[in-house]
Design a protein around this motif. Structure first.
Motif, PDB file in Angstrom:
ATOM      1  N   GLY A   1       1.254 -19.295   5.322  1.00  0.00           N
ATOM      2  CA  GLY A   1       1.064 -18.175   4.183  1.00  0.00           C
ATOM      3  C   GLY A   1       0.643 -16.932   4.408  1.00  0.00           C
ATOM      4  N   VAL A   2       0.204 -16.014   5.139  1.00  0.00           N
ATOM      5  CA  VAL A   2      -0.417 -15.341   5.249  1.00  0.00           C
ATOM      6  C   VAL A   2      -0.300 -14.581   6.361  1.00  0.00           C
ATOM      7  CG1 VAL A   2      -2.493 -14.155   6.033  1.00  0.00           C
ATOM      8  CG2 VAL A   2      -2.450 -16.293   4.472  1.00  0.00           C
ATOM      9  N   ILE A   3       0.408 -13.119   6.732  1.00  0.00           N
ATOM     10  CA  ILE A   3       0.867 -12.680   6.996  1.00  0.00           C
ATOM     11  C   ILE A   3      -0.414 -11.160   7.914  1.00  0.00           C
ATOM     12  CG2 ILE A   3       2.655 -10.512   8.098  1.00  0.00           C
ATOM     13  CD1 ILE A   3       4.058 -10.983   5.988  1.00  0.00           C
TER      14      ILE A   3
ATOM     15  N   PHE B   1      -6.229  -9.401   0.884  1.00  0.00           N
ATOM     16  CA  PHE B   1      -5.513  -8.101   1.460  1.00  0.00           C
ATOM     17  C   PHE B   1      -6.769  -7.238   2.626  1.00  0.00           C
ATOM     18  CE2 PHE B   1      -3.265 -10.005  -1.787  1.00  0.00           C
ATOM     19  CZ  PHE B   1      -1.761  -9.656  -1.580  1.00  0.00           C
ATOM     20  N   PHE B   2      -6.128  -7.437   3.719  1.00  0.00           N
ATOM     21  CA  PHE B   2      -7.595  -6.517   4.378  1.00  0.00           C
ATOM     22  C   PHE B   2      -6.563  -5.364   4.795  1.00  0.00           C
ATOM     23  CE2 PHE B   2      -9.067  -6.230   8.237  1.00  0.00           C
ATOM     24  CZ  PHE B   2     -10.450  -6.194   7.453  1.00  0.00           C
ATOM     25  N   LEU B   3      -7.235  -4.195   5.327  1.00  0.00           N
ATOM     26  CA  LEU B   3      -6.666  -3.316   5.977  1.00  0.00           C
ATOM     27  C   LEU B   3      -7.703  -2.188   6.700  1.00  0.00           C
ATOM     28  CD1 LEU B   3      -4.415  -1.323   7.245  1.00  0.00           C
ATOM     29  CD2 LEU B   3      -4.310  -0.010   4.703  1.00  0.00           C
TER      30      LEU B   3
ATOM     31  N   ASP C   1       3.459   8.692   4.476  1.00  0.00           N
ATOM     32  CA  ASP C   1       3.462   7.986   6.063  1.00  0.00           C
ATOM     33  C   ASP C   1       3.119   6.482   5.752  1.00  0.00           C
ATOM     34  OD1 ASP C   1       4.232   7.773   8.729  1.00  0.00           O
ATOM     35  OD2 ASP C   1       2.200   8.266   9.057  1.00  0.00           O
ATOM     36  N   VAL C   2       4.600   5.657   6.308  1.00  0.00           N
ATOM     37  CA  VAL C   2       4.091   4.462   5.695  1.00  0.00           C
ATOM     38  C   VAL C   2       4.572   3.899   6.969  1.00  0.00           C
ATOM     39  CG1 VAL C   2       5.508   2.917   4.855  1.00  0.00           C
ATOM     40  CG2 VAL C   2       5.522   4.937   3.171  1.00  0.00           C
ATOM     41  N   TYR C   3       4.340   2.393   6.889  1.00  0.00           N
ATOM     42  CA  TYR C   3       3.736   1.681   8.246  1.00  0.00           C
ATOM     43  C   TYR C   3       4.091  -0.199   7.396  1.00  0.00           C
ATOM     44  CZ  TYR C   3       2.112   5.752  10.625  1.00  0.00           C
ATOM     45  OH  TYR C   3       1.496   6.529  11.032  1.00  0.00           O
ATOM     46  N   MET C   4       5.127  -0.596   7.852  1.00  0.00           N
ATOM     47  CA  MET C   4       5.231  -2.059   7.505  1.00  0.00           C
ATOM     48  C   MET C   4       4.796  -2.617   8.171  1.00  0.00           C
ATOM     49  SD  MET C   4       8.156  -0.792   4.835  1.00  0.00           S
ATOM     50  CE  MET C   4       8.560  -2.078   3.816  1.00  0.00           C
ATOM     51  N   CYS C   5       5.145  -4.186   8.431  1.00  0.00           N
ATOM     52  CA  CYS C   5       5.188  -5.311   8.980  1.00  0.00           C
ATOM     53  C   CYS C   5       5.830  -5.708   8.149  1.00  0.00           C
ATOM     54  CB  CYS C   5       3.825  -5.842   9.152  1.00  0.00           C
ATOM     55  SG  CYS C   5       2.529  -5.316  10.279  1.00  0.00           S
ATOM     56  N   ILE C   6       7.367  -6.260   8.523  1.00  0.00           N
ATOM     57  CA  ILE C   6       8.258  -7.754   8.294  1.00  0.00           C
ATOM     58  C   ILE C   6       8.244  -8.333   8.840  1.00  0.00           C
ATOM     59  CG2 ILE C   6      10.674  -7.394   6.957  1.00  0.00           C
ATOM     60  CD1 ILE C   6      10.310  -4.564   7.786  1.00  0.00           C
TER      61      ILE C   6
ATOM     62  N   MET D   1      -4.199  -5.630   9.637  1.00  0.00           N
ATOM     63  CA  MET D   1      -3.569  -5.489   8.413  1.00  0.00           C
ATOM     64  C   MET D   1      -3.408  -6.958   8.204  1.00  0.00           C
ATOM     65  SD  MET D   1      -0.509  -3.435   6.252  1.00  0.00           S
ATOM     66  CE  MET D   1       0.805  -3.298   7.723  1.00  0.00           C
ATOM     67  N   SER D   2      -4.013  -7.635   6.816  1.00  0.00           N
ATOM     68  CA  SER D   2      -4.166  -8.829   6.689  1.00  0.00           C
ATOM     69  C   SER D   2      -3.542  -9.053   5.136  1.00  0.00           C
ATOM     70  CB  SER D   2      -4.531 -10.188   7.099  1.00  0.00           C
ATOM     71  OG  SER D   2      -4.881 -10.884   7.118  1.00  0.00           O
ATOM     72  N   GLY D   3      -2.784 -10.125   4.754  1.00  0.00           N
ATOM     73  CA  GLY D   3      -2.423 -10.857   3.803  1.00  0.00           C
ATOM     74  C   GLY D   3      -1.443 -11.439   3.318  1.00  0.00           C
ATOM     75  N   PRO D   4      -1.592 -12.831   1.664  1.00  0.00           N
ATOM     76  CA  PRO D   4      -1.473 -13.576   1.632  1.00  0.00           C
ATOM     77  C   PRO D   4       0.562 -13.293   1.528  1.00  0.00           C
ATOM     78  CG  PRO D   4      -2.507 -13.639  -0.313  1.00  0.00           C
ATOM     79  CD  PRO D   4      -2.868 -11.871   0.701  1.00  0.00           C
ATOM     80  N   ASN D   5       1.561 -12.972   1.889  1.00  0.00           N
ATOM     81  CA  ASN D   5       2.884 -13.304   1.718  1.00  0.00           C
ATOM     82  C   ASN D   5       3.815 -13.262   2.818  1.00  0.00           C
ATOM     83  OD1 ASN D   5       5.205 -10.972   1.522  1.00  0.00           O
ATOM     84  ND2 ASN D   5       4.335 -10.291  -0.023  1.00  0.00           N
ATOM     85  N   GLU D   6       5.277 -13.989   2.217  1.00  0.00           N
ATOM     86  CA  GLU D   6       5.593 -14.489   3.082  1.00  0.00           C
ATOM     87  C   GLU D   6       6.889 -13.468   3.925  1.00  0.00           C
ATOM     88  OE1 GLU D   6       6.675 -17.842   2.960  1.00  0.00           O
ATOM     89  OE2 GLU D   6       5.395 -18.752   2.851  1.00  0.00           O
TER      90      GLU D   6
END
Length: 617
Positions: free
Chosen positions: A299-301, A220-222, A257-262, A235-240
């Motif tokens: 499987g990584v976003i 998990f990387f930010l 304050d939130v930021y999302m990658c969906i 931002m990077s991480g193993p998730n689908e």
């Protein structure tokens, strides 16, 4: 005639209560088309509730916030339809904001195409998100049926019309960019992020510590890289499902304050959002994000975007201030964002990501929950287990040894069990301090913990009223003390098994389960070994004692009076029997001591494994 009359009455009763049951739980899919409740009454004509939207136009894929509000009401049904044909099928899909008050329905075999209530509790407002489909350019109008009470309801209350913009749906064969909920293009990343510049040019947060997203799947990387008056965020991480990070003034979710990658529809959407309390995020316009890009592989976003350090007139936080940083991930289902699947990674202190580049980690387990787990492991794996073994098997070993005026085995047992009770009390309080109340998401673990806590307090109080060893009621105390302690130990192990699976502790799977099974087997095996040894020792002593009695009984008193040589023979025979018993008892005690030392070493090894896992996460 009694049976037919009863059957008819029962049938009528079912038809009378059926609409009420549907009304209470919101399962009203049968009314999807007409949107009319089966209440047998005429609907009201003039609506007193209204539907409002957060924007008047939409692009394909846009997320629109829809609010239904007005005087108190109990039930509702909300759909989106073609504004030119309000009798058409529902269009688009909804996402929930409050899952306790609203639920998704599948109308016309379309998942999430309608929203209804979950109970008959009174409410004045319902808010949901509606996602525009990618294959429609028709104007949209939202319709709502609102139920105030069984006889009073309104059907198909209309919203303002939502008009489509001139943005055309995206197709993969036409371009290398994807359409965003705004007109800003989103590029695809050509390669994975790298951690080479962490601490040099970039402010990086990584979990596990020092992992590299370019080479490690589970990283998990930010990262934040200041570029003049803006910051490039990766931002990077193993998730689908989704990845998100938040800037917070404290280590609690809420007002952040939130930021999302969906990840959705084989692309990644990026949204700034807010979190008010522990609720679903409220999406904001992505217009504040620039140079957005994404990548999906194995499987990584991965997603990146640029944001100005300061956004005057916006609710977004200035990036040149110090904040706690959260990094979370979770799943999505038909566009619905669910709670993060594991405890968010949280930095231990506030950081200014635009100041000096750093390379830091974080913890997915808060300190109070770590201490809770550590105290409970020490109490019920080590002090409690050793204390029970000492009391059960080592009374004869240290029967003549004294400590502080009492038998040594008793003092050791008492000290260890008091430590167990004390650690349990302190450990029990910590989660309540952290959660500021009861945790409804922890399953059966807190319930078992409460029972263990009660038993841990009860045991010392029972010991205060222990009758003397020769008292006729002593057996009652012995069985009560044993039963209470055994129940506490069994429930404590069950609570530890359940607690290890909770995200707050974040222990590695499946190693944690194997380690706990190993500890249980180690302890049970030790008890069985000592039980077998005690049984064999008792049998040997009994056999030797029987031999001594037989020697004594082989001579009568008269024979002993006649011949003093016979009396001398009896004494020598008894002495021989005793000399045979004593070495055997000595060897048995030595064996027990070896087993105890071995058990303690193994016990501490298991404890070290768990405490190390807690400290590293």
């Amino acid at each position: 005639m009694m049976i037919p009359e009863f059957t008819l009455g029962f049938w009528v009763l079912l038809h009378l209560i059926s609409p009420v049951a549907n009304y209470a739980n919101g399962k009203v899919t049968e009314a999807c088309y007409t949107m009319v409740p089966r209440h047998g009454h005429t609907s009201q004509s003039e609506p007193i509730h209204e539907i409002t939207l957060n924007q008047t136009t939409f692009c394909p894929g846009d997320i629109i916030k829809v609010t239904l509000s007005g005087p108190l009401f109990k039930g509702f049904l909300l759909e989106a339809r073609n504004a030119k044909d309000l009798n058409s099928s529902p269009i688009g899909s909804f996402r929930l904001i409050d899952e306790e008050e609203s639920q998704l329905l599948n109308c016309d075999q379309k998942e999430g195409s309608a929203v209804s209530h979950t109970s008959s509790s009174k409410k004045t407002q319902i808010q949901v998100y509606w996602k525009a489909p990618r294959n429609t350019e028709v104007s949209i109008q939202f319709l709502a049926t609102v139920v105030e009470k069984f006889k009073i309801y309104w059907v198909k209350i209309r919203s303002p019309i939502l008009y489509p913009s001139n943005v055309h749906p995206f197709t993969m064969s036409q371009t290398t960019t994807v359409s965003s909920p705004t007109s800003r293009p989103i590029a695809t990343l050509k390669k994975s992020f790298s951690a080479l510049d962490c601490g040099g040019k970039k402010f990086c947060i990584r979990n596990p510590v020092n992992c590299d997203p370019e080479n490690e799947y589970h990283c998990f990387f930010l990262s934040f890289e200041r570029q003049n008056h803006s910051v490039l965020i990766e931002m990077s991480g193993p998730n689908e499902g989704y990845l998100s990070f938040a800037l917070s003034h404290d280590q609690w979710m809420g007002d952040d304050d939130v930021y999302m990658c969906i990840h959705e529809d084989e692309t990644v959407h990026m949204y700034p959002s807010y979190v008010f309390g522990r609720s679903h995020p409220v999406f904001d316009s992505p217009a504040v994000l620039e140079t957005m890009a994404w990548r999906l592989a194995d499987g990584v976003i991965q997603c990146s975007f640029r944001r100005n350090i300061s956004l005057p007139g916006s609710k977004r936080f200035d990036l040149d201030q110090k904040y706690y940083i959260f990094l979370a991930d979770g799943v999505t289902n038909n566009g619905q964002i669910h709670k993060h699947s594991q405890q968010p990674l949280i930095t231990s202190e506030k950081h200014d990501v635009t100041a000096h580049p750093k390379n830091i980690g974080g913890s997915r387990s808060p300190l109070l929950l770590k201490l809770h787990g550590a105290f409970m492991f020490v109490a019920w794996m080590t002090t409690g287990s050793i204390g029970v073994l000492v009391a059960r098997f080592f009374k004869p070993v240290w029967s003549k040894a004294f400590l502080f005026g009492e038998a040594a085995w008793f003092q050791i047992h008492r000290i260890l069990m008091l430590c167990t009770s004390g650690l349990t009390i302190v450990g029990f309080v910590l989660p309540f301090i952290y959660r500021k109340g009861w945790s409804r998401a922890a399953g059966y673990h807190p319930y078992l913990g409460c029972v263990v806590m009660i038993l841990a307090i009860l045991q010392p109080f029972l010991a205060l009223f222990r009758p003397p060893s020769h008292d006729s009621r002593r057996w009652i105390f012995n069985w009560t003390h044993w039963g209470t302690g055994t129940a506490a130990r069994i429930l404590a192990v069950a609570a530890m098994f359940l607690g290890m699976d909770l995200p707050g502790l974040d222990l590695p799977s499946p190693a944690k389960t194997y380690a706990m099974i190993g500890f249980v087997a180690w302890h049970v095996g030790t008890e069985i070994l000592l039980e077998i040894h005690a049984y064999r020792l008792t049998r040997k002593v009994q056999i030797l004692e029987d031999d001594r009695i037989q020697i004594l009984q082989s001579f009568t008193t008269a024979e002993a009076e006649v011949s003093p040589f016979i009396l001398l023979h009896i004494r020598s025979s008894c002495k021989v029997a005793f000399t045979e018993i004593y070495p055997f008892l000595f060897q048995g005690h030595a064996f027990k001591k070896v087993v105890l030392v071995t058990y303690i070493c193994g016990n501490l090894a298991f404890l070290f494994i768990f405490l190390s896992a807690i400290s590293q996460h």
